[in-house]
Design a protein around this motif. Structure first.
Motif, short mmCIF file in Angstrom:
data_model
loop_
_atom_site.label_atom_id
_atom_site.label_comp_id
_atom_site.label_asym_id
_atom_site.label_seq_id
_atom_site.Cartn_x
_atom_site.Cartn_y
_atom_site.Cartn_z
N LEU A 1 0.82 -1.20 0.00
CA LEU A 1 0.00 0.00 0.00
C LEU A 1 0.86 1.26 0.00
CD1 LEU A 1 -2.94 0.94 0.05
CD2 LEU A 1 -2.81 0.96 2.54
N LEU A 2 1.93 1.24 0.79
CA LEU A 2 2.82 2.40 0.85
C LEU A 2 3.47 2.67 -0.49
CD1 LEU A 2 4.24 4.58 2.54
CD2 LEU A 2 5.99 2.88 3.11
N VAL A 3 3.98 1.62 -1.12
CA VAL A 3 4.63 1.79 -2.43
C VAL A 3 3.61 2.27 -3.46
CG1 VAL A 3 5.78 0.58 -4.33
CG2 VAL A 3 6.42 0.09 -1.95
N THR A 4 2.39 1.74 -3.40
CA THR A 4 1.35 2.15 -4.35
C THR A 4 1.06 3.64 -4.22
OG1 THR A 4 0.32 -0.03 -4.31
CG2 THR A 4 -1.05 1.80 -5.04
N VAL A 5 0.92 4.14 -3.00
CA VAL A 5 0.62 5.55 -2.79
C VAL A 5 1.81 6.43 -3.17
CG1 VAL A 5 0.06 7.29 -1.04
CG2 VAL A 5 -1.09 5.07 -1.00
N VAL A 6 3.00 6.05 -2.73
CA VAL A 6 4.20 6.86 -3.00
C VAL A 6 4.48 6.95 -4.50
CG1 VAL A 6 6.71 6.96 -2.71
CG2 VAL A 6 5.24 6.46 -0.75
N VAL A 7 4.29 5.86 -5.23
CA VAL A 7 4.52 5.86 -6.68
C VAL A 7 3.30 6.41 -7.41
CG1 VAL A 7 4.97 4.40 -8.69
CG2 VAL A 7 6.14 3.95 -6.53
N GLY A 8 2.10 6.11 -6.90
CA GLY A 8 0.87 6.46 -7.60
C GLY A 8 0.58 7.95 -7.63
N ILE A 9 0.88 8.67 -6.55
CA ILE A 9 0.58 10.11 -6.52
C ILE A 9 1.38 10.87 -7.59
CG2 ILE A 9 0.83 12.22 -5.15
CD1 ILE A 9 -0.11 10.67 -2.73
N PRO A 10 2.70 10.70 -7.67
CA PRO A 10 3.43 11.41 -8.74
C PRO A 10 2.97 11.01 -10.15
CG PRO A 10 4.95 10.61 -7.09
CD PRO A 10 3.63 9.99 -6.77
N LEU A 11 2.69 9.72 -10.36
CA LEU A 11 2.24 9.29 -11.68
C LEU A 11 0.87 9.89 -12.01
CD1 LEU A 11 3.24 5.50 -11.81
CD2 LEU A 11 4.27 7.41 -13.05
N GLY A 12 -0.04 9.93 -11.02
CA GLY A 12 -1.36 10.53 -11.25
C GLY A 12 -1.26 12.01 -11.55
N VAL A 13 -0.37 12.71 -10.84
CA VAL A 13 -0.17 14.15 -11.07
C VAL A 13 0.43 14.38 -12.45
CG1 VAL A 13 1.11 16.18 -10.32
CG2 VAL A 13 0.00 14.71 -8.62
N LEU A 14 1.43 13.58 -12.83
CA LEU A 14 2.04 13.71 -14.15
C LEU A 14 1.01 13.52 -15.26
CD1 LEU A 14 5.47 11.85 -13.83
CD2 LEU A 14 5.12 14.27 -14.37
N ALA A 15 0.16 12.50 -15.11
CA ALA A 15 -0.85 12.23 -16.14
C ALA A 15 -1.87 13.35 -16.22
CB ALA A 15 -1.55 10.91 -15.83
N ALA A 16 -2.28 13.89 -15.06
CA ALA A 16 -3.30 14.94 -15.05
C ALA A 16 -2.78 16.25 -15.60
CB ALA A 16 -3.83 15.14 -13.63
N THR A 17 -1.54 16.60 -15.26
CA THR A 17 -0.98 17.88 -15.71
C THR A 17 -0.52 17.83 -17.16
OG1 THR A 17 1.16 17.22 -14.76
CG2 THR A 17 -0.28 18.60 -13.40
N ARG A 18 -0.44 16.64 -17.72
CA ARG A 18 -0.09 16.49 -19.14
C ARG A 18 -1.19 15.72 -19.86
NH1 ARG A 18 4.21 16.88 -16.08
NH2 ARG A 18 6.17 17.80 -16.83
N ALA A 19 -2.42 16.06 -19.52
CA ALA A 19 -3.58 15.36 -20.07
C ALA A 19 -3.57 15.37 -21.59
CB ALA A 19 -4.88 15.98 -19.55
N LYS A 20 -3.83 14.20 -22.18
CA LYS A 20 -3.90 13.97 -23.62
C LYS A 20 -2.53 14.03 -24.30
CE LYS A 20 -8.67 15.61 -23.99
NZ LYS A 20 -9.62 16.52 -24.66
N GLY A 21 -1.48 14.20 -23.51
CA GLY A 21 -0.14 14.14 -24.07
C GLY A 21 0.38 12.72 -24.13
N LEU A 22 1.58 12.56 -24.66
CA LEU A 22 2.17 11.23 -24.82
C LEU A 22 2.37 10.55 -23.47
CD1 LEU A 22 3.43 9.02 -26.56
CD2 LEU A 22 5.62 10.27 -26.44
N LEU A 23 2.91 11.31 -22.50
CA LEU A 23 3.17 10.72 -21.18
C LEU A 23 1.86 10.28 -20.52
CD1 LEU A 23 5.23 10.02 -19.03
CD2 LEU A 23 5.00 12.35 -18.13
N ASP A 24 0.81 11.10 -20.68
CA ASP A 24 -0.50 10.74 -20.12
C ASP A 24 -1.02 9.45 -20.75
OD1 ASP A 24 -3.02 10.87 -18.85
OD2 ASP A 24 -3.85 11.96 -20.56
N ARG A 25 -0.87 9.32 -22.04
CA ARG A 25 -1.36 8.12 -22.72
C ARG A 25 -0.58 6.88 -22.29
NH1 ARG A 25 -4.90 9.70 -26.62
NH2 ARG A 25 -4.74 11.87 -27.32
N LEU A 26 0.72 7.03 -22.12
CA LEU A 26 1.53 5.90 -21.68
C LEU A 26 1.14 5.46 -20.27
CD1 LEU A 26 5.08 6.92 -22.99
CD2 LEU A 26 3.59 5.13 -23.89
#
Length: 321
Positions: free
Chosen positions: A109-134
């Motif tokens: 759970l800890l690893v999921t949250v620690v890794v998941g928050i930055p990935l979720g933020v990256l996807a949201a702030t680059r919505a519809k971009g290549l990184l978001d799609r990946l």
């Protein structure tokens, strides 16, 4: 009684009702399992009189309602019974194994949250971009994975083929001090990674969608109009509200972790409660099965109660509902 107190009391009562329901379902389902648990431990040469005595010792000679009432009264006293096979109190057996399961579930759970928050933020702030799609493709792929499948694959690749990591157990024998902690961490990698890969996608995709929605709200537009940097708008303003649904998801994922731990611990011979369930099924050890399921249900109920409390702290409107 204040709103916060009523909120807490309602959640406690709901948790107790859920625990009673889980215990009742567990009791009834185990009685439907094929096979006779007494025969599983009986000597093949045992006489009928000794077999009847064995049934009386286990309490299996009573009617189902009597067994159920005895089960509930003992449970209310914190007594989970005695193992048919090991002839030890079930509570002692499970308490010895519970820390390993908590370590596995907590680490995942800890690893999921620690890794998941930055990935979720990256996807949201680059919505519809290549990184978001990946990230979306990776998240959807993770959601489609099955714990035993990914567990066997990782076990073969990193444990058998490459030989980088141990293929079973929780730690090496005859290690002490820092070496013991290093051994525990090394044995934890593959079981933890198996659970993280399966649950990370749900967390990232949920956070992405809620953060995109939050960034479109008026308060975020106003913050940008005041000249605040976009980074601060995301991390200090939008993320707080976006974390509300993901906080609930964390509580729900604990239920998945419990189920996933049973499968993962079986694959990696990890000595947790899940492995105890696996062994008890093969041995028809009713008390261990009952105790393990109830203990895991209690753990999930407590975790969800804490999640509800955390949600109420983050959003005071919840306490008033």
């Amino acid at each position: 009684m204040g709103g916060s107190t009523r909120f807490l009391v309602r959640r406690l009562l709901r948790g107790l009702l859920t625990l009673w329901f889980a215990a009742t379902v567990t009791f009834l389902l185990l009685r439907l399992l094929p096979g006779d648990p007494a025969l599983a431990v009986a000597d093949p040469t045992m006489t009928e009189e000794l077999y009847d005595e064995l049934l009386r010792d286990y309490g299996l000679d009573k009617s189902l309602p009597v067994q159920y009432w005895h089960f509930l009264t003992q449970l209310a006293q914190g007594n989970l019974g005695v193992s048919f096979r090991q002839n030890q109190p079930v509570l002692d057996i499970l308490l010895e194994r519970l820390p390993w399961t908590m370590l596995l579930a907590g680490s995942s759970l800890l690893v999921t949250v620690v890794v998941g928050i930055p990935l979720g933020v990256l996807a949201a702030t680059r919505a519809k971009g290549l990184l978001d799609r990946l990230i979306q493709v990776g998240g959807i792929t993770g959601q489609s994975l099955f714990v035993p499948s990914i567990g066997v694959f990782l076990l073969y690749l990193f444990g058998v083929r490459l030989g980088w990591l141990p293929i079973g157990g929780a730690m090496d024998d005859d290690v002490y001090g820092l070496a013991a902690y290093a051994s525990i961490a090394k044995h934890l990698v593959l079981p933890c990674l198996s659970l993280v890969l399966v649950q990370l996608g749900s967390y990232v995709l949920t956070l992405r969608s809620t953060l995109i929605e939050a960034l479109g709200e008026d308060y975020c537009r106003l913050a940008r109009a005041k000249g605040l940097p976009n980074r601060r708008v995301v991390w200090r303003h939008a993320l707080r509200n976006a974390l509300l649904p993901t906080t609930t998801l964390v509580g729900l994922q604990l239920g998945f972790l419990v189920g996933g731990a049973v499968l993962t611990e079986s694959i990696y011979a990890y000595p947790g409660v899940g492995r105890a369930i696996y062994d008890a099924v093969a041995q028809l050890d009713f008390p261990v099965l009952q105790g393990a399921f109830i203990m895991l249900a209690f753990t999930v109920i407590v975790a969800n109660l804490l999640t509800d409390i955390a949600y109420g702290v983050l959003d005071p409107r919840v306490r008033a509902s």
